[in-house]
Design an enzyme around this catalytic site. Sequence first.
Site, PDB file in Angstrom:
ATOM      1  N   PRO A   1       0.777  -1.242   0.000  1.00 14.95           N
ATOM      2  CA  PRO A   1       0.000   0.000   0.000  1.00 14.95           C
ATOM      3  C   PRO A   1       0.811   1.296   0.000  1.00 14.95           C
ATOM      4  O   PRO A   1       0.774   2.078   0.947  1.00 14.95           O
ATOM      5  CB  PRO A   1      -0.839  -0.129   1.275  1.00 14.95           C
ATOM      6  CG  PRO A   1       0.033  -0.920   2.191  1.00 14.95           C
ATOM      7  CD  PRO A   1       0.748  -1.903   1.305  1.00 14.95           C
ATOM      8  N   CYS A   2       1.483   1.558  -1.100  1.00 19.16           N
ATOM      9  CA  CYS A   2       2.210   2.822  -1.224  1.00 19.16           C
ATOM     10  C   CYS A   2       1.250   4.012  -1.271  1.00 19.16           C
ATOM     11  O   CYS A   2       1.663   5.148  -1.025  1.00 19.16           O
ATOM     12  CB  CYS A   2       3.121   2.799  -2.439  1.00 19.16           C
ATOM     13  SG  CYS A   2       2.284   2.408  -3.981  1.00 19.16           S
TER      14      CYS A   2
END
Length: 195
Positions: free
Chosen positions: A165-166
């Site tokens: 989850p950047c």
Amino acid sequence: MTLDSTLFPVDHELDGLLARLADEADRRQMIEVAYRTVDSPLGPLLLAATARGLVRVAFVTEDFDAVLTVLADRLGPRVLAAPARLDRAASELDEYFCGTRHEFDLELDHSLSSGFRQTVQRYLPSIGHGRTETYKQVAEHVGNPAAVRAVGTACATNPIPVVVPCHRVLRTDGSLGGYRGGLEAKRWLLDLERR
């Protein structure tokens, strides 16, 4: 001239044959990279996996053919549509987009990244669902507080967005920064996780 489909019933037969060939190639471990596409609220996504795990999630804006070419160049030329290998990833993504899954339980292959980028990408899942951190906070958490820009690069080049989850990493002022799938996609993912 129109062909009579009763005389040439090849489409569904060809699809079945291709699926059987892909399954057999996968069973014999002849595929280096298996891939499939899935529909999502963000548009079509390309999922790719090696024997080690999910290696790539690509947005349609990245040009799926170009992504597959890079995968063949970097991971091996035996790249084949083998959807069954990616059933679990597709299912977990569907649950995530429906709001019922808050973390992924998939084997990941981080071989498309190395060094500091991989260190950052391995850290990102520890930022919990519905939470965010700044690029600076991530740099501090991975032990290199001066590497704020390098954290930004690691997020921008993350080969497994959404699952890694950047999108949960923001600028210090709270603005979005960049995102491989575009800022609208990043905003949509953050809004989904706030519900």
